[in-house]
Design a protein around this motif. Structure first.
Motif, PDB file in Angstrom:
ATOM      1  N   MET A   1      16.703   5.197  37.365  1.00  0.00           N
ATOM      2  CA  MET A   1      17.958   4.880  37.447  1.00  0.00           C
ATOM      3  C   MET A   1      18.911   4.691  37.210  1.00  0.00           C
ATOM      4  O   MET A   1      18.613   3.040  38.277  1.00  0.00           O
ATOM      5  N   LEU A   2      19.973   5.151  36.969  1.00  0.00           N
ATOM      6  CA  LEU A   2      21.450   4.615  36.238  1.00  0.00           C
ATOM      7  C   LEU A   2      21.775   3.444  37.732  1.00  0.00           C
ATOM      8  O   LEU A   2      21.620   3.988  38.426  1.00  0.00           O
ATOM      9  N   SER A   3      22.216   2.281  37.482  1.00  0.00           N
ATOM     10  CA  SER A   3      23.024   1.707  38.610  1.00  0.00           C
ATOM     11  C   SER A   3      24.157   2.413  39.249  1.00  0.00           C
ATOM     12  O   SER A   3      24.547   2.205  40.426  1.00  0.00           O
ATOM     13  N   ARG A   4      24.584   2.369  38.516  1.00  0.00           N
ATOM     14  CA  ARG A   4      25.874   3.321  38.346  1.00  0.00           C
ATOM     15  C   ARG A   4      25.779   4.526  39.008  1.00  0.00           C
ATOM     16  O   ARG A   4      26.843   4.585  39.925  1.00  0.00           O
ATOM     17  N   ALA A   6      23.043   5.277  41.100  1.00  0.00           N
ATOM     18  CA  ALA A   6      22.724   4.685  42.749  1.00  0.00           C
ATOM     19  C   ALA A   6      24.206   4.363  43.163  1.00  0.00           C
ATOM     20  O   ALA A   6      24.627   4.277  44.561  1.00  0.00           O
ATOM     21  N   HIS A 100      31.399  11.883  39.866  1.00  0.00           N
ATOM     22  CA  HIS A 100      30.358  11.149  39.390  1.00  0.00           C
ATOM     23  C   HIS A 100      29.052  11.124  38.946  1.00  0.00           C
ATOM     24  O   HIS A 100      28.701  11.057  37.170  1.00  0.00           O
ATOM     25  N   VAL A 101      28.731  12.186  39.395  1.00  0.00           N
ATOM     26  CA  VAL A 101      27.053  12.005  39.521  1.00  0.00           C
ATOM     27  C   VAL A 101      26.037  13.399  39.433  1.00  0.00           C
ATOM     28  O   VAL A 101      25.956  13.934  40.385  1.00  0.00           O
ATOM     29  N   ARG A 102      27.699  14.361  39.418  1.00  0.00           N
ATOM     30  CA  ARG A 102      27.298  15.587  39.438  1.00  0.00           C
ATOM     31  C   ARG A 102      26.252  16.351  39.134  1.00  0.00           C
ATOM     32  O   ARG A 102      25.313  16.973  39.479  1.00  0.00           O
ATOM     33  N   GLN A 104      23.693  14.914  38.903  1.00  0.00           N
ATOM     34  CA  GLN A 104      22.109  14.469  39.064  1.00  0.00           C
ATOM     35  C   GLN A 104      21.906  14.988  41.255  1.00  0.00           C
ATOM     36  O   GLN A 104      21.081  15.512  41.450  1.00  0.00           O
ATOM     37  N   ILE A 105      23.298  15.198  41.896  1.00  0.00           N
ATOM     38  CA  ILE A 105      23.239  15.698  42.854  1.00  0.00           C
ATOM     39  C   ILE A 105      22.765  17.421  42.911  1.00  0.00           C
ATOM     40  O   ILE A 105      22.902  18.130  41.331  1.00  0.00           O
ATOM     41  N   SER A 106      22.743  18.141  43.845  1.00  0.00           N
ATOM     42  CA  SER A 106      22.140  19.392  43.565  1.00  0.00           C
ATOM     43  C   SER A 106      23.487  20.517  43.468  1.00  0.00           C
ATOM     44  O   SER A 106      24.656  19.892  44.119  1.00  0.00           O
ATOM     45  N   GLU A 159      14.527   8.442  44.640  1.00  0.00           N
ATOM     46  CA  GLU A 159      14.875   7.352  44.341  1.00  0.00           C
ATOM     47  C   GLU A 159      16.573   7.262  44.556  1.00  0.00           C
ATOM     48  O   GLU A 159      17.254   6.805  46.125  1.00  0.00           O
ATOM     49  N   PHE A 163      18.843   6.398  47.924  1.00  0.00           N
ATOM     50  CA  PHE A 163      19.904   5.743  48.190  1.00  0.00           C
ATOM     51  C   PHE A 163      21.173   6.247  48.918  1.00  0.00           C
ATOM     52  O   PHE A 163      22.002   5.569  49.507  1.00  0.00           O
ATOM     53  N   ILE A 256      12.121   2.715  47.890  1.00  0.00           N
ATOM     54  CA  ILE A 256      12.956   2.420  46.981  1.00  0.00           C
ATOM     55  C   ILE A 256      11.988   1.104  46.017  1.00  0.00           C
ATOM     56  O   ILE A 256      11.804   0.961  44.817  1.00  0.00           O
ATOM     57  N   TYR A 314      20.769  -3.995  43.397  1.00  0.00           N
ATOM     58  CA  TYR A 314      20.761  -2.529  43.034  1.00  0.00           C
ATOM     59  C   TYR A 314      21.918  -2.032  42.163  1.00  0.00           C
ATOM     60  O   TYR A 314      21.586  -1.344  40.854  1.00  0.00           O
TER      61      TYR A 314
ATOM     62  N   ILE B 231      34.918  10.494  34.308  1.00  0.00           N
ATOM     63  CA  ILE B 231      35.709  11.533  35.385  1.00  0.00           C
ATOM     64  C   ILE B 231      36.495  11.531  35.154  1.00  0.00           C
ATOM     65  O   ILE B 231      37.238  12.861  35.579  1.00  0.00           O
ATOM     66  N   TYR B 236      35.146  16.440  31.321  1.00  0.00           N
ATOM     67  CA  TYR B 236      34.876  15.730  31.819  1.00  0.00           C
ATOM     68  C   TYR B 236      33.436  16.617  33.063  1.00  0.00           C
ATOM     69  O   TYR B 236      32.065  16.558  32.928  1.00  0.00           O
ATOM     70  N   ARG B 244      23.360  18.112  32.652  1.00  0.00           N
ATOM     71  CA  ARG B 244      22.646  18.517  33.797  1.00  0.00           C
ATOM     72  C   ARG B 244      21.937  19.384  33.612  1.00  0.00           C
ATOM     73  O   ARG B 244      20.411  20.311  33.992  1.00  0.00           O
ATOM     74  N   GLN B 249      20.366  11.916  31.452  1.00  0.00           N
ATOM     75  CA  GLN B 249      21.579  11.527  31.678  1.00  0.00           C
ATOM     76  C   GLN B 249      22.593  11.487  31.295  1.00  0.00           C
ATOM     77  O   GLN B 249      22.724  11.292  30.353  1.00  0.00           O
ATOM     78  N   ASP B 255      26.864   1.667  31.212  1.00  0.00           N
ATOM     79  CA  ASP B 255      25.852   1.461  31.976  1.00  0.00           C
ATOM     80  C   ASP B 255      25.355   1.465  30.522  1.00  0.00           C
ATOM     81  O   ASP B 255      23.349   0.948  30.761  1.00  0.00           O
ATOM     82  N   ARG B 266      21.451   0.639  31.777  1.00  0.00           N
ATOM     83  CA  ARG B 266      21.096  -0.263  33.125  1.00  0.00           C
ATOM     84  C   ARG B 266      21.080   0.652  34.332  1.00  0.00           C
ATOM     85  O   ARG B 266      21.249   1.376  34.795  1.00  0.00           O
ATOM     86  N   THR B 267      19.601  -0.151  34.512  1.00  0.00           N
ATOM     87  CA  THR B 267      18.827   0.980  35.410  1.00  0.00           C
ATOM     88  C   THR B 267      18.970   0.089  37.268  1.00  0.00           C
ATOM     89  O   THR B 267      19.128  -0.499  37.083  1.00  0.00           O
ATOM     90  N   THR B 268      18.405   0.779  38.374  1.00  0.00           N
ATOM     91  CA  THR B 268      17.954   0.378  39.511  1.00  0.00           C
ATOM     92  C   THR B 268      16.671  -0.751  39.383  1.00  0.00           C
ATOM     93  O   THR B 268      16.304  -1.508  39.539  1.00  0.00           O
TER      94      THR B 268
END
Lengths: 354, 480
Positions: A1-4, A6, A100-102, A104-106, A159, A163, A256, A314, B231, B236, B244, B249, B255, B266-268
């Protein structure tokens, strides 16, 4: 997953948890006020100043308010736009990170945090006081529980979820140290502590940590300061105790990285594993020997260091080496003297971009 | 009293009513349903839909407001309906147009045959603001330049459809099309089956198929990402919505990194290679090494990786030349030149200020014309002659004479109107239509498009930045 990603999940979770805990910290005192006779201004000050110190926002408060009383403290810690750790700003930051991660989350998580945000934005101090702050704080806590429940029930436990756990338990451990620290001070400062007022006080702490029933079940006894401290720091199974938080945090970090127990592959795991071991093999006497405030302060520093290590491992992407020739090295300036550690650690902040 | 009893179509082409005030056959079922609603019931549904948009955060931020207030885009509950045969013609016409535009772009960035044969004046194309000489001789995957296009269409007083412009850079609004449909389904669940409305929800799957189709052939399952400015960009919501829906991604410039002419995120767990980037960032900001040096939104080295064929971009770099309103004038010529076909859909007659004769006509007829700058969008940089003041016309005259290449003019069309709910009752409001065209292995268009409506009384400008709202657009399975 993207560091940003996470990073955003981590801070979303931390700030949601922080909002809940600020409500809890305020709730202790408000519960206490219900049982105490009307307090003189000086007594109000004694009651509220440790609360401000515990969140590390003591100095900022006096930039905006002169008098330390219930109304001003509630204003500063719940709705104040200039306090980054006021409940409204915690929720806003949590929601900004969620935005920001809309994807990614439900959907349900987003709608719940957005609902809470819209509700918070509609609150005024007048409204909160009129309906009773207890209702307000309980609504904040419930919103947080609902968000966490929705998170656990609708998101893949991979993962990204881990986080979120890391952020949640790191923040919760930190906030529990602050609740204890603030109240220890209030307790010490109380002029003529009678048995009753002491019991009242520690009962209020237990209730504000939702641990009253759990405590009674475990000790089958009167509320005693030592036992409350022992319970909230060292309980193996109570989900808000520092030991439990450290343990859960450590497990999430290992999921993780995929690293087995009792080993470590990065600095964050090394530090969290060490903290777990320490708490597993500590007893109340050890805390008393060091002194409550000192012990809490050390814990906060350890937790902050773990947070920093997680960031380095991370979340932080160092810039790639540039192909251009390096500029000529200049002699390093002499190191600046490090400022003396403040009494209570400041709450860690999300990066400005979030 | 029923909701539409007092409605007056007026002296316009009304989508729902004929000139004699009769309900058009394809609106009959909808009309009946709305006439059976009382005002209170209608208001309740409207409030519920608005509240749902707010709860879901389908909002834009009011920048001037310090509180960061978020507003929803006004949504009009009365849908716009297009009968199937009418839609088929639009569809065929847009596919034809799309083919020609992609052939044009390929030509412009390789042999420039259309210029050499003087079908289109060379200077009009090569002076376009978004023409990218850097792209000449750079092949793009499958020869497709515009993968996603949002063409704006309007109807005149007779009901004839015209293409007003082709948005071949980063057209936005498709998320509203999809969200409007969900909102309508929640508000009027029973209406859909009784009317027979073609679905739109497959759009995001089709989009993903296109993005995978153009990925470099490197033996891996392609990794597709959506590149957003972040954002604080007003679109956005749409970026995160599409990411989604496609399960990809969403990335920001920070990134991504380029190493050995390959793009990584860039990922974890370290760096992961990216194959296709659906970029919602204009050319100018894509790569500070090639375009704007001050861009912090882009990815240094991206263009180099793109030229090496290691990453695909949708849309390709340099499609803005087809967006130019001067170049727009020549699309019918492109269709004839590349396809040897007659254009199915008409262009709006267009005068170029860069042509001295036409320029003279423009400046002496400003009060009758709509003047547009060649490269602005969002309803900016435009003069609606009949609604303008003498001072505004004088300003535009000066601007046009200073920089003729940058301006075009079109006759003011009497745009079609649609019953829309304003201030507690239905009134006629001008509308347009933006269908979304996807260009991959084949060209496909999601039935209908986004219908935008100028909610201000008498206004011809449908852009959300200028008081516009939107409607759900229904293409029927049949003609009534």
């Amino acid at each position: 997953m993207l560091s940003r990603v996470a990073d955003s999940l981590y801070w979303m979770s931390r700030y949601a948890e922080r909002a809940e805990n600020i409500a809890r910290i305020l709730d202790v005192n408000l519960q206490l006020l219900l049982d105490l006779p009307k307090l003189a201004p000086e007594e109000q000050k004694t009651l509220w100043e440790p609360v401000l110190r515990s969140t590390g926002d003591h100095e900022d408060f006096f930039k905006h308010h002169k008098i330390t009383n219930s109304e001003n403290v509630i204003d500063f810690l719940t709705l104040h736009p200039k306090n980054p750790n006021s409940i409204v700003n915690c929720i806003t930051t949590a929601r900004e990170n969620a935005r920001h991660v809309r994807e990614q989350i439900s959907l349900e998580m987003w709608e719940e945090i957005n609902r809470t945000y819209l509700w918070m934005k509609s609150q005024t101090l007048k409204k909160i006081v009129r309906q009773g702050p207890y209702d307000f704080f309980s609504a904040v806590k419930n919103a947080s529980h609902l968000f966490q429940g929705i998170t656990d029930g609708t998101m893949t436990h991979g993962e990204d979820w881990d986080f979120i756990q890391v952020g949640k338990y790191l923040e919760r451990a930190d906030m529990t140290t602050r609740i204890l620290d603030a109240n220890d001070e209030i307790f010490i400062n109380q002029p003529a502590t009678t048995q009753t007022s002491g019991t009242l006080h520690w009962s209020a702490i237990l209730r504000s940590c939702s641990s009253h029933d759990a405590y009674r079940k475990f000790y089958v006894a009167q509320v005693e300061p030592d036992k409350v401290v022992e319970f909230l720091i060292l309980s193996e199974f109570f989900p808000r105790s520092i030991r439990f938080c450290a343990q859960t945090l450590d497990e999430a970090l290992r999921r993780i990285s995929g690293c087995k127990d009792e080993h470590f592959t990065n600095h964050a795991e090394k530090l969290s594993g060490r903290l777990v071991a320490e708490l597993n093999y500590s007893a109340l006497e050890d805390i008393k020997t060091v002194g409550m405030h000192q012990y809490m302060d050390e814990l906060q520093i350890k937790l902050n260091t773990i947070g920093e290590a997680i960031f380095q491992t991370y979340l932080f992407s160092p810039p790639l080496p540039s192909p251009e020739p390096e500029p000529e090295l200049k002699p390093e300036p002499p190191p600046k003297p490090t400022p003396k550690q403040s009494q209570t650690q400041k709450l860690p902040k999300a990066p400005a971009a979030a | 009293m029923a909701l539409l009893d007092k409605y007056k179509p007026g002296d316009f082409f009304d989508e729902m009513f004929s000139a004699e005030g009769q309900v058009r056959p394809h609106y009959a079922a909808l009309f009946e349903r709305f006439q059976n609603l009382d005002q209170e019931e209608f208001e309740q549904r409207r409030t519920a839909v608005d509240a749902a948009f707010l709860r879901q955060g389908i909002t834009f931020t009011v920048y001037s407001d310090e509180q960061g207030t978020e507003r929803i885009f006004p949504f009009d509950l009365m849908p716009r309906i297009i009968p199937n045969s009418e839609w088929s013609r639009i569809e065929t016409g847009l596919i034809q147009r799309m083919k020609a535009l992609n052939l044009f772009l390929k030509d412009i960035y390789s042999d420039q045959r259309i210029l050499k044969e003087k079908v289109i004046p060379k200077e009009d194309v090569l002076t376009a603001k978004h023409y990218r000489p850097e792209m000449v001789g750079v092949p793009v995957p499958k020869d497709i330049y515009i993968h996603i296009c949002g063409s704006d269409m309007v109807r005149d007083r007779e009901g004839t459809y015209f293409v007003l412009e082709d948005n071949g850079r980063c057209p936005s609004g498709v998320s509203y099309l999809l969200e409007n449909r969900s909102a309508m389904k929640r508000a009027f669940p029973n209406l859909f089956s009784s009317v027979g409305v073609r679905p739109v929800a497959h759009y995001t799957q089709d989009l993903l198929t296109v993005l995978q189709y153009i990925a470099p052939q490197n033996g891996r399952i392609p990794t597709v990402v959506l590149l957003t400015p972040g954002i604080y960009n007003s679109a956005y919501f749409e970026h995160s919505f599409l990411a989604r829906q496609m399960g990809i991604q969403i990335v920001e410039g920070q990134d991504l990194v380029v190493q050995d002419k390959k793009v990584f995120m860039r990922t974890t767990k370290g760096l992961e290679q990216v194959d296709t980037i659906y970029r919602r960032l204009d050319d100018d900001f894509l790569d500070p090494k090639v375009f704007r040096k001050d861009s912090v939104l882009g990815v240094p080295g991206l263009v180099e990786a793109y030229r090496a064929g290691n990453v695909s971009l949708a849309n390709a770099i340099g499609t803005g030349v087809a967006d130019d309103k001067v170049v727009y004038k020549y699309v019918p010529d492109m269709i004839k030149f590349y396809l040897s076909e007659e254009p199915i859909l008409a262009n709006v007659p267009t005068y170029l200020a860069s042509n001295p004769k036409e320029c003279e006509y423009i400046v002496s007829h400003l009060e009758k014309l709509v003047v547009k700058s060649a490269n602005e969008s969002g309803g900016y940089g435009m003069l609606v002659g009949p609604a303008s003041t003498a001072a505004q016309r004088a300003d535009f005259k000066k601007l046009i004479l200073e920089n003729p290449r940058n301006f075009i003019a079109q006759p003011t069309l009497s745009l079609s109107r649609h019953p829309s709910y304003c201030d507690g009752r239905f009134e006629g409001r001008h509308i347009d239509l933006r269908p979304y065209i996807l260009c991959g292995e084949k060209i496909s268009i999601v039935p209908g498009g986004l219908t935008r409506v100028a909610l201000r009384k008498g206004s011809l400008v449908v852009n959300s930045s200028q008081g516009g709202g939107s409607k759900d657009t229904w293409v029927l399975y049949g003609d009534s």
